[in-house]
Design an enzyme around this catalytic site. Structure first.
Site, mmCIF file in Angstrom:
data_model
loop_
_atom_site.group_PDB
_atom_site.id
_atom_site.type_symbol
_atom_site.label_atom_id
_atom_site.label_comp_id
_atom_site.label_asym_id
_atom_site.label_seq_id
_atom_site.Cartn_x
_atom_site.Cartn_y
_atom_site.Cartn_z
ATOM 1 N N ARG A 183 76.582 91.028 -114.519
ATOM 2 C CA ARG A 183 76.764 92.129 -113.566
ATOM 3 C C ARG A 183 77.386 93.348 -114.255
ATOM 4 N NH1 ARG A 183 75.351 88.977 -109.381
ATOM 5 N NH2 ARG A 183 76.644 87.287 -108.585
ATOM 6 N N CYS A 243 74.743 89.012 -103.024
ATOM 7 C CA CYS A 243 74.373 88.029 -104.058
ATOM 8 C C CYS A 243 74.217 86.605 -103.532
ATOM 9 C CB CYS A 243 75.324 88.082 -105.244
ATOM 10 S SG CYS A 243 77.053 88.070 -104.812
ATOM 11 N N ARG A 248 80.294 80.874 -108.367
ATOM 12 C CA ARG A 248 78.833 80.931 -108.258
ATOM 13 C C ARG A 248 78.256 79.562 -107.919
ATOM 14 N NH1 ARG A 248 78.290 85.606 -112.911
ATOM 15 N NH2 ARG A 248 79.507 87.100 -111.693
ATOM 16 N N LYS A 291 86.928 95.683 -109.796
ATOM 17 C CA LYS A 291 86.428 94.335 -110.027
ATOM 18 C C LYS A 291 85.751 94.316 -111.381
ATOM 19 C CE LYS A 291 83.212 90.987 -108.118
ATOM 20 N NZ LYS A 291 82.416 90.624 -106.937
ATOM 21 N N LYS A 334 90.707 92.546 -109.334
ATOM 22 C CA LYS A 334 90.123 91.210 -109.463
ATOM 23 C C LYS A 334 89.474 91.036 -110.824
ATOM 24 C CE LYS A 334 86.318 88.647 -107.541
ATOM 25 N NZ LYS A 334 85.122 88.730 -106.777
ATOM 26 N N TYR A 390 92.657 80.494 -103.422
ATOM 27 C CA TYR A 390 92.234 79.181 -102.946
ATOM 28 C C TYR A 390 93.436 78.254 -102.802
ATOM 29 C CZ TYR A 390 87.825 81.252 -104.350
ATOM 30 O OH TYR A 390 86.763 82.112 -104.478
ATOM 31 N N GLU A 442 87.823 104.602 -110.076
ATOM 32 C CA GLU A 442 87.336 103.713 -109.006
ATOM 33 C C GLU A 442 88.262 103.767 -107.787
ATOM 34 O OE1 GLU A 442 84.598 102.075 -108.733
ATOM 35 O OE2 GLU A 442 83.851 101.528 -110.717
ATOM 36 N N SER A 456 88.126 82.079 -108.670
ATOM 37 C CA SER A 456 87.741 80.676 -108.817
ATOM 38 C C SER A 456 88.103 80.102 -110.183
ATOM 39 C CB SER A 456 86.233 80.546 -108.569
ATOM 40 O OG SER A 456 85.507 81.408 -109.424
ATOM 41 N N CYS A 496 73.548 91.461 -106.575
ATOM 42 C CA CYS A 496 74.337 92.011 -105.464
ATOM 43 C C CYS A 496 73.605 93.106 -104.696
ATOM 44 C CB CYS A 496 75.668 92.532 -105.985
ATOM 45 S SG CYS A 496 76.643 91.270 -106.825
HETATM 46 C C1 PBG Z 1 80.371 88.469 -104.746
HETATM 47 C C2 PBG Z 1 81.707 87.941 -105.126
HETATM 48 C C3 PBG Z 1 82.075 87.238 -106.286
HETATM 49 C C4 PBG Z 1 83.403 86.874 -106.107
HETATM 50 C C5 PBG Z 1 83.815 87.395 -104.874
HETATM 51 N N1 PBG Z 1 82.755 88.045 -104.286
HETATM 52 C C6 PBG Z 1 81.277 86.826 -107.464
HETATM 53 C C7 PBG Z 1 80.693 87.811 -108.379
HETATM 54 O O1 PBG Z 1 80.889 89.018 -108.268
HETATM 55 O O2 PBG Z 1 79.969 87.346 -109.252
HETATM 56 C C8 PBG Z 1 84.230 86.052 -107.059
HETATM 57 C C9 PBG Z 1 85.323 85.241 -106.430
HETATM 58 C C10 PBG Z 1 85.830 84.119 -107.262
HETATM 59 O O3 PBG Z 1 85.429 83.911 -108.419
HETATM 60 O O4 PBG Z 1 86.687 83.385 -106.742
HETATM 61 N N2 PBG Z 1 80.042 89.714 -105.259
HETATM 62 ZN ZN ZN Z 2 77.748 90.221 -105.127
#
Ligand code: PBG
Ligand code: ZN
Length: 328
Positions: A222, A125, A208, A198, A253, A318, A238, A279, A133
């Site tokens: 997604r 992505c 993003r 996830k 996550k 972070y 999964e 994030s 992705c």
């Molecule tokens: C990429 C990815 C994402 C995150 C980690 N790898 C974003 C998404 O799936 O949209 C999110 C990490 C975060 O928000 O700190 N696929």
């Molecule tokens: Zn991705």
């Protein structure tokens, strides 16, 4: 209410710090933390990410500096996210042997060698011009095209010296495809940390911005591959599939809104669990702290402790450096 245990007085175990310490069940140490880092191709010096105060898009030089600091604080590993100069429909830069992540891996390994674990987030992505992705076909995100490309990217990361590949795409069959290509090329020891569970979460918003991976075409979410927040049962499937396909570590996550999922799964499966405090979770604490509404340090440590208690042996956050400094 009937008193079942008339002699129990929990305050006897809470009255002073010595007795509280001795009955403590869980703690966080720097060894439990992994620091996520963004590295952008062609940057001269690091650039701040506005929606994540304290987080930067790094140049290779500032990335190495971060790795040094992490190592000195006792943090065992970092996970890298790349932002390429050029994006295209099939995310070519993700599996370019001279792409930003292979270059970053080589640079860190040259400097720090075995002293730090380097993980590479594997996804397209950040590398596709549409922001998805995997390659897209109008409205559909193409699973099978995607997994071939994650396997290629993983092989390039392994050749560059990565310790851990971390596929974050949530496509079916990717762990198996990655394990196969790694094994065929004598990278049997490369670890797979699977983003197995996830969720299609709204808490990835600030990421993003940091990774410059907004949607420019195709679906606006997604949901066709990431999990529905309304589901738990599919999470079991999964995890079963990913372990079967060769995942060494399983990730849940985001972290805080999904502690129930983390707890249930980590009790059920005998593999190490990771949790990604994403994030948006970081941004929430930062924003409230900046308004004087929450105590940043205390809330951060409480959140990390809660994630440990729920069953994660490792936490991607972070806050890794700040937390490690405070714990020390
Ligand atoms: C990429 C990815 C994402 C995150 C980690 N790898 C974003 C998404 O799936 O949209 C999110 C990490 C975060 O928000 O700190 N696929
Ligand atoms: Zn991705």
């Amino acid at each position: 209410m009937v008193k079942m245990f008339p002699n129990v007085r929990l305050r006897r175990l809470r009255n002073n710090h010595l007795i509280r310490d001795i009955v403590t069940e869980y703690k966080i140490t720097p060894k439990n933390l992994i620091l996520p880092l963004f590295v952008k191709e062609g940057l001269e010096k690091k650039q701040p990410v506005v929606s994540m105060p304290g987080v930067f898009q790094h140049s290779i030089d500032s990335l190495i500096e971060e790795c040094h600091q992490a190592m000195e604080l006792g943090i065992p590993g970092v996970i890298l996210f790349g932002i390429p100069k050029k994006k295209d429909a099939v995310g070519s830069e993700a599996y370019n042997p001279k792409g930003i992540i292979p270059n970053a891996i080589r640079a860190i390994k040259k400097e720090l060698g075995e002293k730090i674990l380097v993980a590479g987030d594997v996804c397209l992505c950040e590398y596709t011009d549409h922001g998805h992705c995997a390659p897209i076909d109008g409205k559909r995100v193409l699973n099978d095209e995607g997994i071939k490309l994650y396997a290629k990217a993983s092989l390039e990361y392994a050749k560059a010296g990565v310790d851990i590949v971390a596929p974050s795409d949530m496509m079916d069959g990717r762990v198996g495809a990655i394990r196969k290509i790694l094994d065929e090329n004598n990278f049997e020891d490369t670890i797979i940390l699977s983003y197995a569970v996830k969720y299609a979460s709204n808490f990835y918003g600030p990421f993003r911005d940091a990774a410059e991976s907004g949607f420019a075409a195709g679906p606006k979410d997604r949901k066709s591959h990431q999990m529905d927040p309304a589901n738990f049962t599919q999470a079991i499937t999964e995890v079963e599939l990913d372990i079967e396909e060769g995942a060494d570590i399983i990730m849940v996550k985001p972290a805080l809104p999904y502690l129930d999922v983390l707890h249930a799964l980590s009790n059920r499966f005998n593999v190490p669990f990771a949790a990604f405090m994403v994030s948006g979770e970081y941004a929430m604490i930062m924003a409230a702290a900046r308004n004087g509404w929450l105590d940043e340090q205390k809330c951060m440590l409480e959140a990390l402790l809660a994630i440990r208690r729920a069953g994660a042996t490792m936490i991607l956050t972070y806050y890794a450096k700040k937390a490690a400094e405070l714990i020390k």
